[in-house]
Design an enzyme around this catalytic site. Structure first.
Site, mmCIF file in Angstrom:
data_model
loop_
_atom_site.group_PDB
_atom_site.id
_atom_site.type_symbol
_atom_site.label_atom_id
_atom_site.label_comp_id
_atom_site.label_asym_id
_atom_site.label_seq_id
_atom_site.Cartn_x
_atom_site.Cartn_y
_atom_site.Cartn_z
ATOM 1 N N TYR A 144 0.853 -1.177 0.000
ATOM 2 C CA TYR A 144 0.000 0.000 0.000
ATOM 3 C C TYR A 144 0.888 1.227 0.000
ATOM 4 O O TYR A 144 1.808 1.331 0.825
ATOM 5 C CB TYR A 144 -0.896 -0.010 1.243
ATOM 6 N N ASP A 239 9.172 2.463 -0.197
ATOM 7 C CA ASP A 239 8.165 3.130 0.623
ATOM 8 C C ASP A 239 8.437 2.728 2.069
ATOM 9 O O ASP A 239 8.082 1.632 2.501
ATOM 10 C CB ASP A 239 6.760 2.697 0.179
ATOM 11 N N LYS A 267 4.728 9.155 8.971
ATOM 12 C CA LYS A 267 4.497 8.588 10.321
ATOM 13 C C LYS A 267 5.483 9.133 11.370
ATOM 14 O O LYS A 267 5.318 10.231 11.853
ATOM 15 C CB LYS A 267 4.556 7.072 10.277
HETATM 16 N N1 HOZ Z 1 -4.217 3.058 5.689
HETATM 17 C C1 HOZ Z 1 -3.884 3.279 7.056
HETATM 18 C C2 HOZ Z 1 -3.181 2.118 7.664
HETATM 19 N N2 HOZ Z 1 -2.321 1.362 6.870
HETATM 20 C C3 HOZ Z 1 -5.102 3.630 7.854
HETATM 21 C C4 HOZ Z 1 -4.826 4.748 8.737
HETATM 22 C C5 HOZ Z 1 -5.999 5.174 9.614
HETATM 23 O O1 HOZ Z 1 -7.123 4.777 9.409
HETATM 24 O O2 HOZ Z 1 -5.712 5.933 10.511
#
Ligand code: HOZ
Length: 428
Positions: A144, A239, A267
């Site tokens: 992702y 990433d 992050k």
């Molecule tokens: N796509 C995010 C985790 N891999 C979700 C983050 C969230 O909902 O805070």
């Protein structure tokens, strides 16, 4: 007046926000039930609006590596807030943060700060396309890279959670420029590069995927993809939005000793405030405007609050033994759960590296999205619910990671392991 129970808040939220949330996984759509609404969090503990507490392994999906509301980070944010929260003009903090990132992350010689991981990956591929004068992007199933158009093809995280293979709204012409291959399969990369000749600009990959659950690169894989991309003039983009500053100060690239051309971060470098970054080789980064012609900009880019919170967070990560302690706790959780699975013959695979881990409800190992998606998500949902009942909060999806922080104590980890084994016992 806003209602005070999670259920009431969720039903009001659903009238006002799509699905009641601002990011899909949070809705508990895949595990059933409704999400709890958070009142506050401190250290390793998170409290819902009804006063119930949980040991938290979501950690905002990664940034809270020092735990929630860590005193030095809060103080640094407060001090900065008094001086102003956004200027639209450069600050010394951005230079400090650039110095820290380029010193810690071995392949990054120059960096641009943005406001989210999605922005970082979108900008990195624009840059890769401009640098190589090619169009095609290769990515891995189950990885992702945020929600940019180029990445919404057989992606992990929310798409995997909701069972979506792509998204309407991405024009076919864009989708056609993304080629998706299995992770941990260098032969598939070679075939994709052969098939698309000289038109591949970049291969983007999470060196340690954490968005299909945690998956480890098999020995030699990262070296092979480095060699293959370099030999074809294709940029390798790591990433490291999750793995950066989490697997160590130098991220996965330092851990495995494999250097990409570009790296995406997010992050942890924002200490819990919105941030992202992309960086890498100077000859590539110097193509970014205003140094070069590749346009990318942002009002809140290099935001002083985020820079301060990130600098303070990283300063604490540099204290001796930090990563060793995180990894020890990660190993205690993973090996304890594995032992219980072996003892009871549960079909369970636990992947872990340092402070990230995922228990997959499938036997036989998980090394790719094909493996991960065989996991019994119904069992995971029941496990998740049982854990909540026992006061432990995991991400509400089989396809996310558990995140440890320096605020988790030996007692927290012991209690969590007990709860996980008891919860697993109820679902098999
Ligand atoms: N796509 C995010 C985790 N891999 C979700 C983050 C969230 O909902 O805070």
């Amino acid at each position: 007046m806003t209602a005070a129970t999670s259920t009431a808040l969720f039903s009001e939220a659903q009238e006002l926000l799509p699905g009641g949330v601002n990011s899909p996984v949070r809705s508990f759509a895949s595990v059933g039930g409704s999400p709890f609404f958070v009142e506050r969090a401190s250290g390793a503990t998170i409290w819902d609006v009804e006063g119930k507490s949980y040991i938290d392994y979501v950690g905002s999906y990664g940034p809270m590596i020092l735990g929630h509301a860590a005193a030095p980070v809060v103080a640094a944010i407060a001090r900065q807030a008094e001086k102003g929260t956004s200027f639209g003009a450069p600050t010394a903090l951005e230079v400090d943060m650039a110095r820290v990132v380029t010193a810690c992350v071995p392949s990054v010689a120059m960096v641009r700060f943005v406001s989210s991981g999605t922005e970082a990956t979108m900008s990195a591929i624009r840059l890769a396309r401009a640098f190589t004068k090619r169009r095609v992007i290769v990515k891995c199933e189950g990885c992702y890279h945020g929600h940019g158009d180029a990445f919404l093809s057989r992606a992990g995280s929310g798409l995997a959670t909701l069972g979506l293979s792509s998204s309407p709204g991405v024009p076919e012409a864009f989708a056609a420029l993304t080629v998706t291959i299995p992770f941990n399969d260098a032969a598939a990369l070679r075939a994709a590069l052969d098939a698309h000749g000289d038109d591949v600009a970049a291969f983007i990959v999470e060196p340690v995927p954490a968005n299909m659950g945690v998956v480890l690169p098999r020995s030699g894989y990262l070296e092979e993809i480095r060699e293959l991309t370099a030999s074809r003039g294709v940029l390798l983009i790591f990433d490291e939005v999750i793995s950066g500053f989490r697997l160590g100060l130098g991220g996965a690239q330092a851990h495995f000793g494999v250097m990409p051309d570009l790296t995406c971060l997010g992050k942890i470098i924002g200490g819990g405030l919105p941030v992202g970054a992309y960086g890498g080789r100077k000859d590539i980064m110097q193509m970014v405007a205003p140094c070069g012609p590749v346009y990318q900009a942002g009002t809140l880019s290099g935001n002083p609050l985020a820079m301060r919170a990130g600098l303070e967070t990283i300063a604490h990560l540099k204290l001796p033994e930090t990563y060793e302690r995180l990894a020890t706790f990660g190993e205690i959780l993973a090996s304890g759960l594995r032992e219980a699975a072996t003892r009871h013959s549960w079909p369970l695979t636990v992947n872990q590296l340092g402070s990230i881990a995922t228990p997959f409800f499938v036997a036989g190992g998980v090394a790719s999205w094909d493996d991960a998606r065989r996991a019994d998500t119904g069992r995971f949902s029941r496990f998740h619910r049982e854990l909540l009942n026992r006061g432990v909060f995991l991400a509400p999806s089989q396809f996310e990671a558990m995140f440890l922080s320096t605020a988790h104590s030996a007692l927290d980890v012991e209690a969590t392991l007990r709860a996980m084994i008891a919860a697993a016992a109820t679902v098999f």
